[in-house]
Scaffold this motif. Structure first.
Motif, PDB file in Angstrom:
ATOM      1  N   THR A 194      46.754  10.095  40.862  1.00  0.00           N
ATOM      2  CA  THR A 194      47.030  10.223  42.282  1.00  0.00           C
ATOM      3  C   THR A 194      48.552  10.881  41.615  1.00  0.00           C
ATOM      4  O   THR A 194      49.535   9.574  40.803  1.00  0.00           O
ATOM      5  N   LEU A 195      48.841  12.162  41.635  1.00  0.00           N
ATOM      6  CA  LEU A 195      50.774  12.050  41.902  1.00  0.00           C
ATOM      7  C   LEU A 195      51.192  11.442  42.994  1.00  0.00           C
ATOM      8  O   LEU A 195      50.639  11.048  44.584  1.00  0.00           O
ATOM      9  N   ALA A 196      52.493  10.709  42.790  1.00  0.00           N
ATOM     10  CA  ALA A 196      53.127  10.280  43.317  1.00  0.00           C
ATOM     11  C   ALA A 196      53.836  10.794  43.925  1.00  0.00           C
ATOM     12  O   ALA A 196      53.972  12.102  43.561  1.00  0.00           O
ATOM     13  N   GLY A 197      54.320  10.299  45.335  1.00  0.00           N
ATOM     14  CA  GLY A 197      55.059  10.859  46.027  1.00  0.00           C
ATOM     15  C   GLY A 197      55.643  10.014  47.513  1.00  0.00           C
ATOM     16  O   GLY A 197      55.393   9.601  47.549  1.00  0.00           O
ATOM     17  N   PRO A 198      56.461  10.826  47.853  1.00  0.00           N
ATOM     18  CA  PRO A 198      57.683   9.718  49.113  1.00  0.00           C
ATOM     19  C   PRO A 198      56.420   9.369  50.353  1.00  0.00           C
ATOM     20  O   PRO A 198      55.589  10.237  50.155  1.00  0.00           O
ATOM     21  N   PRO A 199      55.925   8.089  50.879  1.00  0.00           N
ATOM     22  CA  PRO A 199      54.574   7.803  51.744  1.00  0.00           C
ATOM     23  C   PRO A 199      54.983   8.685  53.448  1.00  0.00           C
ATOM     24  O   PRO A 199      56.547   8.550  53.478  1.00  0.00           O
ATOM     25  N   PRO A 200      53.893   9.562  53.252  1.00  0.00           N
ATOM     26  CA  PRO A 200      53.857   9.646  54.494  1.00  0.00           C
ATOM     27  C   PRO A 200      53.221   9.181  55.949  1.00  0.00           C
ATOM     28  O   PRO A 200      53.094   8.347  55.450  1.00  0.00           O
ATOM     29  N   LEU A 201      54.510   9.441  57.084  1.00  0.00           N
ATOM     30  CA  LEU A 201      53.785   9.327  58.909  1.00  0.00           C
ATOM     31  C   LEU A 201      52.621   9.243  58.578  1.00  0.00           C
ATOM     32  O   LEU A 201      52.052  10.894  58.093  1.00  0.00           O
ATOM     33  N   PRO A 202      52.109   8.483  59.342  1.00  0.00           N
ATOM     34  CA  PRO A 202      51.053   9.011  59.829  1.00  0.00           C
ATOM     35  C   PRO A 202      51.020  10.087  61.201  1.00  0.00           C
ATOM     36  O   PRO A 202      51.604  10.840  61.197  1.00  0.00           O
ATOM     37  N   VAL A 203      49.661  11.278  60.594  1.00  0.00           N
ATOM     38  CA  VAL A 203      49.800  12.113  61.508  1.00  0.00           C
ATOM     39  C   VAL A 203      51.038  13.578  61.098  1.00  0.00           C
ATOM     40  O   VAL A 203      50.542  14.627  60.708  1.00  0.00           O
ATOM     41  N   LEU A 204      51.988  13.060  60.803  1.00  0.00           N
ATOM     42  CA  LEU A 204      53.446  13.928  60.552  1.00  0.00           C
ATOM     43  C   LEU A 204      53.620  14.205  59.218  1.00  0.00           C
ATOM     44  O   LEU A 204      54.672  14.976  59.187  1.00  0.00           O
ATOM     45  N   GLY A 205      53.061  13.059  58.379  1.00  0.00           N
ATOM     46  CA  GLY A 205      54.020  13.369  57.004  1.00  0.00           C
ATOM     47  C   GLY A 205      54.925  12.919  56.766  1.00  0.00           C
ATOM     48  O   GLY A 205      55.381  12.153  57.307  1.00  0.00           O
ATOM     49  N   ASN A 206      55.555  14.243  55.718  1.00  0.00           N
ATOM     50  CA  ASN A 206      56.613  14.356  55.332  1.00  0.00           C
ATOM     51  C   ASN A 206      57.775  15.289  56.608  1.00  0.00           C
ATOM     52  O   ASN A 206      58.566  15.547  55.978  1.00  0.00           O
ATOM     53  N   LEU A 207      56.636  16.111  57.419  1.00  0.00           N
ATOM     54  CA  LEU A 207      56.955  17.308  57.784  1.00  0.00           C
ATOM     55  C   LEU A 207      58.987  16.751  58.420  1.00  0.00           C
ATOM     56  O   LEU A 207      59.253  17.660  59.384  1.00  0.00           O
ATOM     57  N   LEU A 208      58.858  15.436  59.068  1.00  0.00           N
ATOM     58  CA  LEU A 208      60.089  15.840  59.798  1.00  0.00           C
ATOM     59  C   LEU A 208      61.046  14.896  57.924  1.00  0.00           C
ATOM     60  O   LEU A 208      62.441  16.053  58.471  1.00  0.00           O
ATOM     61  N   ASP A 209      60.794  14.320  57.758  1.00  0.00           N
ATOM     62  CA  ASP A 209      61.907  15.075  56.199  1.00  0.00           C
ATOM     63  C   ASP A 209      62.180  15.910  56.185  1.00  0.00           C
ATOM     64  O   ASP A 209      63.423  16.663  55.288  1.00  0.00           O
ATOM     65  N   PHE A 210      61.278  16.919  55.612  1.00  0.00           N
ATOM     66  CA  PHE A 210      61.675  17.690  55.525  1.00  0.00           C
ATOM     67  C   PHE A 210      62.225  18.619  55.567  1.00  0.00           C
ATOM     68  O   PHE A 210      63.443  19.772  55.840  1.00  0.00           O
ATOM     69  N   GLY A 211      62.041  18.614  57.470  1.00  0.00           N
ATOM     70  CA  GLY A 211      62.317  19.462  58.432  1.00  0.00           C
ATOM     71  C   GLY A 211      64.041  19.211  58.638  1.00  0.00           C
ATOM     72  O   GLY A 211      64.816  20.147  58.826  1.00  0.00           O
ATOM     73  N   ARG A 212      64.208  18.230  58.609  1.00  0.00           N
ATOM     74  CA  ARG A 212      65.987  18.036  58.953  1.00  0.00           C
ATOM     75  C   ARG A 212      67.035  18.900  57.461  1.00  0.00           C
ATOM     76  O   ARG A 212      67.639  19.413  57.471  1.00  0.00           O
ATOM     77  N   ASP A 213      66.639  18.105  56.891  1.00  0.00           N
ATOM     78  CA  ASP A 213      67.204  18.556  55.148  1.00  0.00           C
ATOM     79  C   ASP A 213      66.211  19.078  54.558  1.00  0.00           C
ATOM     80  O   ASP A 213      65.922  18.494  53.100  1.00  0.00           O
ATOM     81  N   PRO A 214      65.384  20.290  54.485  1.00  0.00           N
ATOM     82  CA  PRO A 214      64.723  20.963  53.172  1.00  0.00           C
ATOM     83  C   PRO A 214      65.349  20.963  51.376  1.00  0.00           C
ATOM     84  O   PRO A 214      64.098  20.174  50.655  1.00  0.00           O
ATOM     85  N   LEU A 215      66.683  21.627  51.941  1.00  0.00           N
ATOM     86  CA  LEU A 215      67.168  21.638  50.117  1.00  0.00           C
ATOM     87  C   LEU A 215      67.182  20.041  49.657  1.00  0.00           C
ATOM     88  O   LEU A 215      66.711  19.817  48.427  1.00  0.00           O
ATOM     89  N   GLY A 216      67.674  19.031  50.734  1.00  0.00           N
ATOM     90  CA  GLY A 216      67.960  18.176  50.201  1.00  0.00           C
ATOM     91  C   GLY A 216      67.216  17.209  49.610  1.00  0.00           C
ATOM     92  O   GLY A 216      66.481  16.045  48.668  1.00  0.00           O
ATOM     93  N   PHE A 217      65.808  17.384  50.758  1.00  0.00           N
ATOM     94  CA  PHE A 217      64.643  17.389  51.239  1.00  0.00           C
ATOM     95  C   PHE A 217      64.337  17.238  48.893  1.00  0.00           C
ATOM     96  O   PHE A 217      63.095  16.314  48.372  1.00  0.00           O
TER      97      PHE A 217
END
Length: 454
Positions: A3-26
């Motif tokens: 399985t590919l590694a990645g940042p742990p997703p939140l329930p329902v929201l996944g990684n949307l909040l981190d991506f939405g706050r700062d897409p380029l930095g994320f």
């Protein structure tokens, strides 16, 4: 199967909040931490696998239309604004449209628009004054809108009575479309079990309807007139498939809206970023001005001058490296796809970020430095083909790439010949990853007219 590694997703929201706050930095953080193939969750129903290896990027982009597709038609906003144009269509329909549209973008045809680009840039400069403060983003957006309107529709926004309506509709569509496409609020609302109206979507629909009305009226006028205006609309109207059929009004609408929206914001942003970077690197600006003055003197540039302005071209390439207009693109495999030792399931999203790859130290020494001199033939020869792709690649390479490169170089030379642009608060300038990569809040500058002009 690993399985590919990645940042742990939140329930329902996944990684949307981190991506939405700062897409380029994320994107920078997760690709640096997890490497090529990092898996994230930004959509509710599928995972996204970010690919940063040039060979894999090449495989994805070159095979778009065979083992990969865009999948953009399922996106309601893209269907609303772009319809079934070259950016969004798939398969045989896309291939037919590309064949019909390709003659309009022949190099000789594009070169004929160079005079319009320079003339309109010079016309705008007539209103600029020494010591004037202005928002360069707005000025470049207005200029490239004038150029694309003239070259696509043979309509001069300065003198045509429809100009105000066209300008207002396009600006509203661009602003609302960009906001909706990158809105974390919208993405969150789409995950709710009930449908709620998204703020701003009503304005977008109204602006699209107004733009459609204007474009279809122009198409009807041209069909009735039957005269070649030397613009892209004339080329589209004359285009015929092997069976003798041309584009319907609906197809013309989709292609014209796609060209109009994509054909001016991307170049406007590239020009804005160019003068931001030049203002921070006086040694680069001095070399640019020396080249322009040495080749042109005080006369305006022409398309024939571009081969004698190599440093200008290097600047354009370096600007598109650091601030690629399209910072994110995606494809989806139509069947399970093996990415090294990992199986990416059919229908997942494969994400590719020129922003990330263009700033990879493995390909670009001192990747954050603005160094137009790096673009030598030797450097380009050793650079992996898909380590640099500001216009995408493969069969879906942006059809207007030559138009954009020529426009950026000609307009940059025209402005640099007469003005030095001083950025008012450079430390406050941030990249805003909207639909395209623009300076957040615009770019406030002060103009300084070059005194050596006679």
């Amino acid at each position: 199967m690993p399985t590919l590694a990645g940042p742990p997703p939140l329930p329902v929201l996944g990684n949307l909040l981190d991506f939405g706050r700062d897409p380029l930095g994320f994107l920078d953080r997760v690709t640096q931490q997890y490497g090529c193939g990092v898996k994230i969750r930004i959509e509710s129903a599928r995972d996204t696998y970010i690919v940063t290896d040039p060979a894999q990027v090449e495989e994805v982009l070159v095979n778009t239309g065979r083992t990969f597709q865009k999948g953009y038609q399922r996106h309601p906003l893209m269907r609303l604004v772009l319809g079934n144009g070259l950016v969004t269509s798939e398969g045989e329909f896309w291939l037919r449209q590309r064949r019909l549209a390709q003659p309009a973008f022949h190099r000789a045809r594009i070169a004929s628009y160079g005079e319009t680009m320079v003339r309109f840039a010079d016309r705008q400069l007539q209103g600029w004054q020494d010591g004037q403060d202005l928002n360069l983003s707005e000025a470049m957006m207005h200029l490239t809108m004038e150029i694309i309107t003239q070259t696509v529709f043979d309509v001069d926004l300065h003198g045509d009575p429809r100009a105000q309506n066209v300008s207002r509709a396009v600006n509203t569509v661009l602003d609302e479309y960009s906001h909706q496409m990158t809105s974390a609020v919208r993405a969150l609302m789409e995950r709710l079990p009930i449908h709620l109206p998204v703020p701003g979507e009503g304005r977008l629909r109204k602006a699209v309807q107004e733009l459609d009305t204007l474009i279809l009226a122009l198409v009807a006028e041209r069909r009735a007139e039957g005269r070649d205006h030397g613009d892209l609309l004339s080329m589209f109207l004359d285009a015929r498939d092997e069976d003798g059929s041309g584009m319907t009004d609906a197809q013309l609408r989709d292609e014209l809206v796609t060209l109009f929206l994509a054909g001016h914001e991307t170049t406007a942003n590239a020009l804005t970023w160019s003068f931001f970077l030049l203002s921070q690197h006086p040694e680069v600006e001095a070399k640019l001005h020396a080249e322009v003055r040495g080749v042109l003197g005080n006369r305006l540039p022409t398309v024939q001058d571009l081969p004698r302005l190599p440093y200008t071209g290097q600047i354009v390439k370096e600007v598109l490296r650091l601030y690629p207009p399209v910072w994110w693109l995606s494809r989806e495999p139509q069947a399970d796809w093996r990415c090294d030792d990992v199986l990416v399931p059919a229908g997942a999203e494969v994400g590719i970020s020129p922003w990330v790859m263009h700033r990879d130290a493995g390909f670009y020494p001192e990747p954050l430095a603005f160094q137009p001199e790096r673009w030598t033939p030797e450097f380009e020869a050793q650079l992996p083909r898909y380590a640099y792709f500001p216009f995408g690649g493969g069969p879906r390479l942006c059809i207007g790439n030559n138009f954009a490169l020529m426009e950026a170089a000609l307009v940059m030379a025209t402005i640099a010949q007469r003005f030095h642009v001083e950025v008012s608060e450079p430390q406050q300038v941030m990249a805003d990853p909207s639909l395209t990569l623009r300076p957040k809040g615009g770019l406030r500058v002060r103009l300084h007219e070059r005194k050596e002009r006679s």
